[in-house]
Write a protein that holds these residues in place. Structure first.
Motif, PDB file in Angstrom:
ATOM      1  N   PRO A  67       0.810  -1.221   0.000  1.00  0.00           N
ATOM      2  CA  PRO A  67       0.000   0.000   0.000  1.00  0.00           C
ATOM      3  C   PRO A  67       0.845   1.273   0.000  1.00  0.00           C
ATOM      4  O   PRO A  67       0.461   2.261  -0.625  1.00  0.00           O
ATOM      5  CB  PRO A  67      -0.821  -0.101   1.287  1.00  0.00           C
ATOM      6  CG  PRO A  67      -0.873  -1.551   1.593  1.00  0.00           C
ATOM      7  CD  PRO A  67       0.427  -2.115   1.091  1.00  0.00           C
ATOM      8  N   CYS A  68       1.988   1.253   0.662  1.00  0.00           N
ATOM      9  CA  CYS A  68       2.815   2.463   0.720  1.00  0.00           C
ATOM     10  C   CYS A  68       3.371   2.826  -0.653  1.00  0.00           C
ATOM     11  O   CYS A  68       3.721   3.977  -0.891  1.00  0.00           O
ATOM     12  CB  CYS A  68       3.935   2.327   1.750  1.00  0.00           C
ATOM     13  SG  CYS A  68       5.124   1.016   1.451  1.00  0.00           S
ATOM     14  N   ALA A  69       3.453   1.855  -1.581  1.00  0.00           N
ATOM     15  CA  ALA A  69       3.969   2.142  -2.921  1.00  0.00           C
ATOM     16  C   ALA A  69       3.079   3.112  -3.683  1.00  0.00           C
ATOM     17  O   ALA A  69       3.548   3.805  -4.586  1.00  0.00           O
ATOM     18  CB  ALA A  69       4.137   0.846  -3.708  1.00  0.00           C
ATOM     19  N   SER A  70       1.806   3.189  -3.299  1.00  0.00           N
ATOM     20  CA  SER A  70       0.897   4.106  -3.997  1.00  0.00           C
ATOM     21  C   SER A  70       0.935   5.519  -3.422  1.00  0.00           C
ATOM     22  O   SER A  70       0.419   6.442  -4.048  1.00  0.00           O
ATOM     23  CB  SER A  70      -0.535   3.568  -3.955  1.00  0.00           C
ATOM     24  OG  SER A  70      -0.999   3.517  -2.629  1.00  0.00           O
ATOM     25  N   VAL A  71       1.541   5.690  -2.255  1.00  0.00           N
ATOM     26  CA  VAL A  71       1.549   7.016  -1.634  1.00  0.00           C
ATOM     27  C   VAL A  71       2.949   7.591  -1.417  1.00  0.00           C
ATOM     28  O   VAL A  71       3.092   8.761  -1.101  1.00  0.00           O
ATOM     29  CB  VAL A  71       0.790   7.013  -0.278  1.00  0.00           C
ATOM     30  CG1 VAL A  71      -0.681   6.762  -0.485  1.00  0.00           C
ATOM     31  CG2 VAL A  71       1.383   6.020   0.678  1.00  0.00           C
ATOM     32  N   CYS A  72       3.983   6.780  -1.581  1.00  0.00           N
ATOM     33  CA  CYS A  72       5.342   7.294  -1.432  1.00  0.00           C
ATOM     34  C   CYS A  72       6.291   6.473  -2.305  1.00  0.00           C
ATOM     35  O   CYS A  72       5.958   5.367  -2.732  1.00  0.00           O
ATOM     36  CB  CYS A  72       5.791   7.261   0.030  1.00  0.00           C
ATOM     37  SG  CYS A  72       5.730   5.645   0.807  1.00  0.00           S
ATOM     38  N   LYS A  73       7.454   7.035  -2.564  1.00  0.00           N
ATOM     39  CA  LYS A  73       8.436   6.332  -3.391  1.00  0.00           C
ATOM     40  C   LYS A  73       8.901   5.087  -2.634  1.00  0.00           C
ATOM     41  O   LYS A  73       9.402   5.175  -1.526  1.00  0.00           O
ATOM     42  CB  LYS A  73       9.620   7.237  -3.701  1.00  0.00           C
ATOM     43  CG  LYS A  73      10.643   6.584  -4.595  1.00  0.00           C
ATOM     44  CD  LYS A  73      11.783   7.506  -4.932  1.00  0.00           C
ATOM     45  CE  LYS A  73      12.797   6.762  -5.785  1.00  0.00           C
ATOM     46  NZ  LYS A  73      14.003   7.537  -5.982  1.00  0.00           N
ATOM     47  N   THR A  74       8.705   3.933  -3.258  1.00  0.00           N
ATOM     48  CA  THR A  74       9.058   2.656  -2.646  1.00  0.00           C
ATOM     49  C   THR A  74       9.887   1.863  -3.636  1.00  0.00           C
ATOM     50  O   THR A  74       9.533   1.769  -4.806  1.00  0.00           O
ATOM     51  CB  THR A  74       7.784   1.869  -2.285  1.00  0.00           C
ATOM     52  OG1 THR A  74       6.970   2.678  -1.438  1.00  0.00           O
ATOM     53  CG2 THR A  74       8.117   0.581  -1.555  1.00  0.00           C
TER      54      THR A  74
END
Length: 137
Positions: A67-74
């Motif tokens: 999920p964090c990939a959609s809101v921050c650079k991952t």
């Protein structure tokens, strides 16, 4: 405050990572941080991956699915070690230093009798890292 956050993962036990990943995402969103999903692999064939390229692909896929990939650079960061069972803690610390990570967010388990004799991986990282370490149970 934190420009790069590392989250060490074990791709064979991803169900235990939700807490650490959630904390890393919250901190990354608040600070505009990059999240490095780091996995340690020996490079030798295993039940998870037959070679380093296959491991890299699985780690990339896992990092992109979070999920964090959609809101921050991952991004995925494979860490290769000759003996991951023994060198996982030092390998994580070295990779964090080499990649100029400011925070390591690491999942841990409830300590058992083994941790009274040997450090857990999270315990080792917390004791030896030069950057901040957030251990999540």
């Amino acid at each position: 405050m934190y420009q790069k956050i590392m989250v060490p993962v074990d791709l064979e036990n991803t169900e235990q990572l939700s807490g650490a990943l959630s904390v890393a995402q919250q901190i990354a969103e608040a600070n505009g941080s990059e999240v490095l999903i780091a996995g340690v692999h020996g490079g030798a064939p295993s039940s998870l991956a037959h070679n380093a390229d296959e491991y890299q692909k699985k780690l990339d896929t896992y990092a992109a699915s979070l999920p964090c990939a959609s809101v921050c650079k991952t991004s995925a960061l494979p860490i290769y070690s000759r003996d991951p069972g023994v060198e996982i803690g030092p390998a994580i610390v070295k990779a964090a230093q080499d990649n100029e990570v400011q925070l390591i967010v690491m999942a841990s388990h409830m300590p058992g009798w083994v941790e009274h004799v040997f450090h857990s991986n999270a315990g080792y990282v917390a004791c030896h890292a030069t950057m901040s370490v957030f251990v999540v149970r």
